[in-house]
Design a protein around this motif. Structure first.
Motif, PDB file in Angstrom:
ATOM      1  N   SER A 122      31.850   6.643  26.511  1.00  0.00           N
ATOM      2  CA  SER A 122      30.533   6.096  26.830  1.00  0.00           C
ATOM      3  C   SER A 122      30.565   4.581  26.738  1.00  0.00           C
ATOM      4  O   SER A 122      29.837   3.898  27.457  1.00  0.00           O
ATOM      5  CB  SER A 122      29.467   6.700  25.925  1.00  0.00           C
ATOM      6  OG  SER A 122      29.570   6.165  24.642  1.00  0.00           O
ATOM      7  N   GLY A 123      31.425   4.050  25.862  1.00  0.00           N
ATOM      8  CA  GLY A 123      31.589   2.602  25.822  1.00  0.00           C
ATOM      9  C   GLY A 123      32.077   2.080  27.160  1.00  0.00           C
ATOM     10  O   GLY A 123      31.631   1.034  27.643  1.00  0.00           O
ATOM     11  N   THR A 174      23.658  19.299  20.086  1.00  0.00           N
ATOM     12  CA  THR A 174      22.448  18.518  20.320  1.00  0.00           C
ATOM     13  C   THR A 174      22.171  17.661  19.096  1.00  0.00           C
ATOM     14  O   THR A 174      22.812  17.826  18.057  1.00  0.00           O
ATOM     15  CB  THR A 174      21.230  19.433  20.536  1.00  0.00           C
ATOM     16  OG1 THR A 174      20.990  20.158  19.315  1.00  0.00           O
ATOM     17  CG2 THR A 174      21.453  20.412  21.661  1.00  0.00           C
ATOM     18  N   ALA A 175      21.217  16.771  19.245  1.00  0.00           N
ATOM     19  CA  ALA A 175      20.878  15.885  18.131  1.00  0.00           C
ATOM     20  C   ALA A 175      20.374  16.709  16.945  1.00  0.00           C
ATOM     21  O   ALA A 175      20.627  16.369  15.793  1.00  0.00           O
ATOM     22  CB  ALA A 175      19.833  14.877  18.566  1.00  0.00           C
ATOM     23  N   GLU A 209      15.890   0.010  19.357  1.00  0.00           N
ATOM     24  CA  GLU A 209      14.833   0.451  18.459  1.00  0.00           C
ATOM     25  C   GLU A 209      14.066  -0.691  17.828  1.00  0.00           C
ATOM     26  O   GLU A 209      14.609  -1.747  17.542  1.00  0.00           O
ATOM     27  CB  GLU A 209      15.444   1.303  17.341  1.00  0.00           C
ATOM     28  CG  GLU A 209      15.540   2.745  17.715  1.00  0.00           C
ATOM     29  CD  GLU A 209      15.836   3.638  16.522  1.00  0.00           C
ATOM     30  OE1 GLU A 209      16.047   3.111  15.425  1.00  0.00           O
ATOM     31  OE2 GLU A 209      15.850   4.856  16.719  1.00  0.00           O
ATOM     32  N   VAL A 236      19.854   5.339  29.418  1.00  0.00           N
ATOM     33  CA  VAL A 236      21.186   4.747  29.351  1.00  0.00           C
ATOM     34  C   VAL A 236      21.232   3.601  28.353  1.00  0.00           C
ATOM     35  O   VAL A 236      22.286   3.036  28.082  1.00  0.00           O
ATOM     36  CB  VAL A 236      21.677   4.229  30.724  1.00  0.00           C
ATOM     37  CG1 VAL A 236      21.847   5.384  31.684  1.00  0.00           C
ATOM     38  CG2 VAL A 236      20.745   3.186  31.293  1.00  0.00           C
ATOM     39  N   VAL A 250      17.628   5.966  33.951  1.00  0.00           N
ATOM     40  CA  VAL A 250      18.019   6.100  35.346  1.00  0.00           C
ATOM     41  C   VAL A 250      17.785   7.530  35.816  1.00  0.00           C
ATOM     42  O   VAL A 250      17.623   8.440  35.012  1.00  0.00           O
ATOM     43  CB  VAL A 250      19.491   5.721  35.608  1.00  0.00           C
ATOM     44  CG1 VAL A 250      19.779   4.299  35.187  1.00  0.00           C
ATOM     45  CG2 VAL A 250      20.420   6.690  34.898  1.00  0.00           C
ATOM     46  N   LEU A 256      32.651   8.772  22.265  1.00  0.00           N
ATOM     47  CA  LEU A 256      32.110   7.422  22.081  1.00  0.00           C
ATOM     48  C   LEU A 256      32.873   6.433  22.943  1.00  0.00           C
ATOM     49  O   LEU A 256      32.286   5.564  23.582  1.00  0.00           O
ATOM     50  CB  LEU A 256      32.284   6.985  20.627  1.00  0.00           C
ATOM     51  CG  LEU A 256      31.107   7.042  19.696  1.00  0.00           C
ATOM     52  CD1 LEU A 256      31.380   6.183  18.482  1.00  0.00           C
ATOM     53  CD2 LEU A 256      29.860   6.552  20.399  1.00  0.00           C
ATOM     54  N   MET A 307      29.227   2.193  29.679  1.00  0.00           N
ATOM     55  CA  MET A 307      28.235   1.152  29.468  1.00  0.00           C
ATOM     56  C   MET A 307      28.727  -0.198  29.915  1.00  0.00           C
ATOM     57  O   MET A 307      27.981  -0.962  30.502  1.00  0.00           O
ATOM     58  CB  MET A 307      27.830   1.134  28.002  1.00  0.00           C
ATOM     59  CG  MET A 307      26.947   2.323  27.663  1.00  0.00           C
ATOM     60  SD  MET A 307      26.148   2.145  26.088  1.00  0.00           S
ATOM     61  CE  MET A 307      27.417   2.707  24.999  1.00  0.00           C
ATOM     62  N   HIS A 312      17.230   9.561  22.015  1.00  0.00           N
ATOM     63  CA  HIS A 312      18.545   8.967  21.845  1.00  0.00           C
ATOM     64  C   HIS A 312      19.176   8.700  23.185  1.00  0.00           C
ATOM     65  O   HIS A 312      18.739   9.213  24.214  1.00  0.00           O
ATOM     66  CB  HIS A 312      19.439   9.862  20.986  1.00  0.00           C
ATOM     67  CG  HIS A 312      19.688  11.212  21.589  1.00  0.00           C
ATOM     68  ND1 HIS A 312      20.650  11.420  22.528  1.00  0.00           N
ATOM     69  CD2 HIS A 312      19.073  12.396  21.408  1.00  0.00           C
ATOM     70  CE1 HIS A 312      20.627  12.690  22.888  1.00  0.00           C
ATOM     71  NE2 HIS A 312      19.679  13.306  22.229  1.00  0.00           N
ATOM     72  N   LEU A 313      20.218   7.894  23.137  1.00  0.00           N
ATOM     73  CA  LEU A 313      21.004   7.577  24.311  1.00  0.00           C
ATOM     74  C   LEU A 313      21.388   8.874  25.024  1.00  0.00           C
ATOM     75  O   LEU A 313      21.798   9.831  24.384  1.00  0.00           O
ATOM     76  CB  LEU A 313      22.277   6.868  23.844  1.00  0.00           C
ATOM     77  CG  LEU A 313      22.930   5.944  24.837  1.00  0.00           C
ATOM     78  CD1 LEU A 313      21.995   4.788  25.138  1.00  0.00           C
ATOM     79  CD2 LEU A 313      24.244   5.433  24.300  1.00  0.00           C
ATOM     80  N   GLY A 314      21.275   8.880  26.343  1.00  0.00           N
ATOM     81  CA  GLY A 314      21.690  10.044  27.100  1.00  0.00           C
ATOM     82  C   GLY A 314      20.656  11.150  27.142  1.00  0.00           C
ATOM     83  O   GLY A 314      20.861  12.167  27.788  1.00  0.00           O
ATOM     84  N   LYS A 315      19.551  10.956  26.437  1.00  0.00           N
ATOM     85  CA  LYS A 315      18.494  11.971  26.401  1.00  0.00           C
ATOM     86  C   LYS A 315      17.918  12.175  27.803  1.00  0.00           C
ATOM     87  O   LYS A 315      17.592  11.214  28.496  1.00  0.00           O
ATOM     88  CB  LYS A 315      17.395  11.500  25.439  1.00  0.00           C
ATOM     89  CG  LYS A 315      16.141  12.328  25.435  1.00  0.00           C
ATOM     90  CD  LYS A 315      16.313  13.592  24.626  1.00  0.00           C
ATOM     91  CE  LYS A 315      15.037  14.430  24.685  1.00  0.00           C
ATOM     92  NZ  LYS A 315      15.269  15.783  24.166  1.00  0.00           N
TER      93      LYS A 315
END
Lengths: 269, 269
Positions: free
Chosen positions: B81-82, B27-28, B126, B122, B113, B78, B85, B136-139
């Motif tokens: 996810s690129g 997790t973050a 900031e 998604v 989403v 990464l 996106m 954060h992304l994906g939260k």
DNA sequence: GGCCGTGTTCCGCATAGAGAAACGCTGACA
DNA sequence: TGTCAGCGTTTCTCTATGCGGAACACGGCC
């Protein structure tokens, strides 16, 4: 007979490995794949791949399209990359500086780091120009024919440089550096000027400039790089950009704990 | 006896599932984990987790820290996810509009989403304010106590809404909506005004505004949402932001193939 | 220096996962 | 409209695979 598999390490999980390779089959150009397609790519049976995909889907790593029954990547991977990004120091420290750059120059800028023998983009901020270059977050590129790769490589150990040469310098375009001596000269030049340039060395008509980023160990761990069409990134423009990038690169390095030495270049301790 | 495992589906791979769950342990707040830690979290033996992590590391999904021998997520995720996106339509179409918004309002804006019974960010852009909200992304966030969640939920089927209620409306702060009727009234209000607001419903002192995004099927599939500290996001400010967000939401929807109907609200076919 | 606590390796047994082949769908074509 | 080829899915059977327990090696801490 024996095991036809490659050297069956007792310490790895073949089914997991297959699943990870299956995930890696998805690309930006081919974001939607069928079972058979993946099975062929990996040399596995359809049933095996089907089980893999079902499991991946259950955990949200892929998504099954109800219409076509084909698969695409799921949002769980987004979540993971969000976690990486919020913890990757170079990303956190660099983001705002890059944003500033884009709003001033309106050119696409990336943050790249070294991974194995490639560069990986860990951040990308797009300009608003209609002419876009196809790159994306996580995109891997070779070291010898990109400005970011050359910048990073220039400050690695001689062993590392030799290893890159040993692994070969594949020709991507007529401009690609393919000879060891030529590469070494280019790297030497980068060390003195402090920035690297690529003119159509990876893809025809794509230019780029890059500067190094160092961390608290003083090692070069990444690069800030601007990529764009040759038409916009003329030699003059690239030089101008390089100056700005250098101050950005230094600022990021400082934030990562790097402090500049007074004089005494190449004097350890 | 029997299988203690949960209903041992013949169609899934338990080892893969374990690996995916292991990935989700990161997790973050806790981006670096040890073998034992993961093993305990998943109820597996250390040896099993060790094998999983070794395999994940081989494929770059995690990275083993040579010093501490602990693990963190790797750059392969990464890369995935690129790919998502660059192929997620709502992301592609929305990105520039969000950038414009941030440069005008200097508030952090997200694209969310619907996934199962949560919202997932998604995209995140900031603001430059020093006071940051931790997302954060994906939260993932619940539907009933965020502006994005309520916006999306407001336009889902009654069955979906009932199901969300059935699953419970956990109280996150004193302001969280925890009663079914109250939630339904709030959703009705969102349907008429066209935007949703959350005042400290998820976290104390965090406010947010959101508007829906529709795709070509006319379904609400996501939301544009601005999140910030209560001190900056006053009621007046949120109303002003809502107006701008609405035009952004419509623009994104249009780009996803949505076209507005002339009149005739609630008249299918 | 013994003691946790790590991460890592070894080993043997049962089961989970591999592939071949059958199944059922859907869309193309004539 | 019938046939067929291609897909994703399911079933089955066998054995290699991956599981847990225990032993091992390191390293930091009283």
């Amino acid at each position: 007979m024996m095991q036809e598999q490659q050297a069956n390490d007792y310490r790895t999980l073949s089914s997991l490995k297959n699943a990870l390779l299956a995930l890696k089959c998805f690309t930006a150009d081919e974001p939607e794949l069928g079972i058979t397609q993946i099975a062929q790519a990996l040399g596995l049976s359809k049933s095996t791949v089907h089980r893999i995909m079902t499991t991946l889907a259950e955990e949200g790593f892929v998504r099954r399209d109800e219409q076509t029954h084909r698969y695409r990547l799921g949002l769980s991977v987004l979540s993971l990359s969000g976690i990486i990004m919020s913890n990757l120091e170079i990303y956190r420290e660099g983001q705002h500086l890059l944003e500033e750059f884009v709003s001033r120059f309106d050119e696409t800028v990336h943050l790249a780091v070294l991974e194995d023998y490639s560069t990986v983009y860990v951040s990308k901020l797009e300009c608003k120009h209609p002419v876009k270059i196809l790159t994306h977050l996580g995109k891997k590129n070779p070291l010898h024919c990109t400005s970011s790769g050359k910048t990073i490589l220039a400050f690695q150990s001689d062993d590392m440089i030799e290893e890159v040469i040993r692994r070969g310098l594949p020709q991507m375009t007529p401009n690609t550096i393919t000879h060891a001596e030529e590469l070494k000269a280019a790297l030497e030049n980068i060390r003195t000027t402090g920035y690297a340039i690529s003119r159509s060395e990876l893809r025809e008509g794509v230019h780029s400039v890059a500067v190094p980023v160092r961390d608290y160990t003083r090692q070069v761990i990444g690069a800030v790089t601007v990529v764009g069409p040759a038409s916009r990134l003329t030699d003059g423009k690239m030089k101008a950009i390089a100056r700005t990038l250098q101050s950005i690169g230094k600022e990021i390095s400082n934030r990562l704990g790097y402090y500049e030495r007074r004089q005494s270049i190449g004097n350890p301790t």
